[in-house]
Write an enzyme that holds these catalytic residues in place. Sequence first.
Site, mmCIF file in Angstrom:
data_model
loop_
_atom_site.group_PDB
_atom_site.id
_atom_site.type_symbol
_atom_site.label_atom_id
_atom_site.label_comp_id
_atom_site.label_asym_id
_atom_site.label_seq_id
_atom_site.Cartn_x
_atom_site.Cartn_y
_atom_site.Cartn_z
ATOM 1 N NE ARG A 47 -11.193 15.734 -29.992
ATOM 2 C CZ ARG A 47 -10.982 14.765 -28.778
ATOM 3 N NH1 ARG A 47 -9.777 14.673 -28.681
ATOM 4 N NH2 ARG A 47 -11.529 14.722 -27.905
ATOM 5 C CE LYS B 242 -4.081 10.608 -24.440
ATOM 6 N NZ LYS B 242 -4.592 10.625 -23.059
ATOM 7 C CE1 TYR C 139 -4.078 2.229 0.488
ATOM 8 C CE2 TYR C 139 -2.345 3.419 1.421
ATOM 9 C CZ TYR C 139 -3.901 3.264 1.024
ATOM 10 O OH TYR C 139 -4.505 4.717 1.036
ATOM 11 C CG PHE D 190 -15.798 15.315 -26.658
ATOM 12 C CD1 PHE D 190 -15.614 15.643 -25.957
ATOM 13 C CD2 PHE D 190 -14.992 13.522 -26.171
ATOM 14 C CE1 PHE D 190 -14.557 15.928 -25.178
ATOM 15 C CE2 PHE D 190 -14.095 13.371 -25.701
ATOM 16 C CZ PHE D 190 -13.489 14.338 -24.763
ATOM 17 C CG PHE E 281 -6.693 17.885 -24.269
ATOM 18 C CD1 PHE E 281 -7.345 17.930 -25.715
ATOM 19 C CD2 PHE E 281 -7.169 17.735 -23.418
ATOM 20 C CE1 PHE E 281 -7.209 16.236 -25.632
ATOM 21 C CE2 PHE E 281 -7.569 15.867 -23.054
ATOM 22 C CZ PHE E 281 -7.992 15.696 -24.598
ATOM 23 C CB THR E 282 -11.692 17.479 -24.052
ATOM 24 O OG1 THR E 282 -10.389 16.717 -23.630
ATOM 25 C CG2 THR E 282 -12.490 18.589 -25.639
ATOM 26 C CG ASP F 246 -0.607 18.689 -21.485
ATOM 27 O OD1 ASP F 246 -0.370 16.957 -21.236
ATOM 28 O OD2 ASP F 246 -2.157 18.537 -21.513
HETATM 29 O O1 PLI Z 1 -6.766 10.497 -20.431
HETATM 30 P P1 PLI Z 1 -5.458 11.007 -19.948
HETATM 31 O O2 PLI Z 1 -6.558 11.673 -18.569
HETATM 32 O O3 PLI Z 1 -4.695 10.581 -19.161
HETATM 33 O O4 PLI Z 1 -5.240 12.862 -19.942
HETATM 34 C C1 PLI Z 1 -5.381 13.704 -20.159
HETATM 35 C C2 PLI Z 1 -5.074 14.904 -21.634
HETATM 36 C C3 PLI Z 1 -4.532 15.537 -20.935
HETATM 37 N N1 PLI Z 1 -3.993 16.280 -22.314
HETATM 38 C C4 PLI Z 1 -3.281 16.168 -24.033
HETATM 39 C C5 PLI Z 1 -3.003 16.816 -24.395
HETATM 40 C C6 PLI Z 1 -4.224 14.628 -24.190
HETATM 41 O O5 PLI Z 1 -4.215 14.598 -24.820
HETATM 42 C C7 PLI Z 1 -4.764 13.636 -22.677
HETATM 43 C C8 PLI Z 1 -5.842 13.001 -23.466
HETATM 44 N N2 PLI Z 1 -6.140 12.188 -24.161
HETATM 45 C C9 PLI Z 1 -6.774 11.587 -25.334
HETATM 46 C C10 PLI Z 1 -7.820 10.680 -24.097
HETATM 47 C C11 PLI Z 1 -6.904 11.460 -26.282
HETATM 48 O O6 PLI Z 1 -7.595 10.688 -26.876
HETATM 49 O O7 PLI Z 1 -6.252 12.557 -27.071
#
Ligand code: PLI
Length: 459
Positions: free
Chosen positions: A383, A259, A73, A450, A125-126, A216
Site C-alpha cells: 500500500r 468487509k 429474477y 497494483f 481509495f484505489t 464510503d
Molecule cells: O472491493 P470492492 O469492490 O467490494 O470495494 C471497493 C472498496 C471501496 N472502498 C473501500 C474503503 C475499500 O476498502 C474497498 C475495497 N477494498 C479492498 C478490496 C481491500 O483489500 O482493502
Amino acid sequence: MTTLSWAEPYKIKMVELIKMTSREDRLRAIREAGYNTFLLRSEDVYIDLLTDSGVGAMSDRQWAGIMMGDEAYAGSRNFYHLRDTVEEYYSYKYTVPCHQGRGAENILSQLLISPGDYVPGNMYFTTTRLHQELAGATFVDVIIDEAHDAESEHPFKGNVDFDKLDALLDEVGAEKIPYICIATCVNMAGGQPISLENLKRLRRWCDEHGIMFVHDMTRVAENAYFIQRRENGYQNKTIREIVYEICALSDAATMSSKKDAMVNIGGFLAMNDARFYERACALVVVYEGLHTYGGMAGRDMEALAIGITESVQDDHIHARVGQVLYLGRKIRAADIPIVNPIGGHAVFLNATKMLPHIPQEHFPAQALSAALYVESGVRSMERGIVSAGRDKATGKNHRPKLELVRLTIPRRVYTQAHMDVTANAVEEVVKRRDEIKGLRFTYEPEMLRFFQARFEQID
Ligand code: PLI
C-alpha cells in the site's frame, strides 16, 4: 457484555486445512508471480493477510440464510429483507444491491459527476478514485495532515481538514463539487477512524454549501468502535447506535459488504432521496442487474442481511479489532515501525523506515511484501507508490508519504497463534532486510496497476 479480554464470542464448527510450503517452493512461486502477491495462488499461501475483503468466516446463521435464498429474477424476498435491514441498521431508505463496492462506485460516479468536477475525500481509495476519474472528475485529498504521517498518534486520523475543504470551495466553487466522499476507518491511512464531531461539522458544511455527503461505509462498524473508545460522550453507546448515528449524517452511501458485513461477495448503493434512487435503478440494470438483485444471488443478499446484524454487535467488534491490536502490539514490541495508532482492520508496516536502502521508485513496500512471503508463507499487500498509481493529468507516479505493507486480518478466520506466527515472520524478515532488493516493472497495467503488475529484482 463487553469484557476486558478480546476473546472471540464464537466457537469453531468447521475448519479449512492449510499447509506450509518450503522456502524453495515459495521462491519459485513469487518469481512466477512477478513479485506481486496478488498473482500468487492461494494454495501456495500459509497465512493469507492479503485483504479483509470477502474472506471473512460466515456464521452458522449466515449459512442457514444461504439455504433461504429466493432466486427469483425479480422481487426476491431476500432483497426486501436486505433493504429493511439497511434502513434499520444504517438509516438509508433506499438500497440498490451491487455485486461489490466498486459496482456501487461506478453507478454513483456516473450519476453524480460531470466532466471537470472535483470530488473531495478523506484520502483516496484505489477503486473509488478511479471511478471518479473515469467519470471525468479530479479527486482532491482533504484529510488532515496527520493521516499522512505514520508516526502521528492522532486518535482520529480520518478527520477532514476544513481549511483544505474551504480552499477547494474557494478555488472551484460549489457548483463544481457534486459531492464529498467520506470513508469511515480510512483504509489507505492505516484503518484510521473519523470522529463524530468531525462528521457532524461536515454535515453542517454540506448543508451550508448545498453539497451532497456520500459515505464510503465499508468499515463503519470498526470506525464506531474507535468512537466508542476515544470520543467523549460515546462510551455508553452501543456500536449499533453509533453506526446508525454516523450513517444518518450522510445523504447516500457506497458499501463493499465483503468487509464489515462478512459476506464473500456483495455490496450496495444506498440513499435517502427518492429521485436519486430512481436514477440509480435505471442505471444499475445496465451494469449490475435488476434493481432487486444488482449482481447478487438471493442467497447472498440473505447472508448479507444477517451479516449486517452481526457486524454491529459489541462483542464481535471488540474481538475483531482486539485481534488486530494484538498483532500490532506484538510487532511494535519488537521495535518494528508500524502505522500508529494501530488501525481497525490491519497492521501496516512502515517500509520506508524498514528498508531505507531502497528508494521509493524501486518499490520498497512491494519488495518487503514479497520478501515476507518468501520468509514465511504469510501473504500481505503493498500500500504505497504502486497502489497509488499515476497522476491522470501528468502521467507521473503519485508519490504517497505512506509506503506501507498491509497485514490485513480477515474477520473470524485466524487464531491468536496465527497472529504470533505472523509477528515472528515479520521479525525474521527484518533480520534479513539488507538482502531485500528493489524492484522495477516488467509489466505495468494502465489502471489499478497494483493488482496485476509484474516486477523483477534490481541487482
Ligand atoms: O472491493 P470492492 O469492490 O467490494 O470495494 C471497493 C472498496 C471501496 N472502498 C473501500 C474503503 C475499500 O476498502 C474497498 C475495497 N477494498 C479492498 C478490496 C481491500 O483489500 O482493502
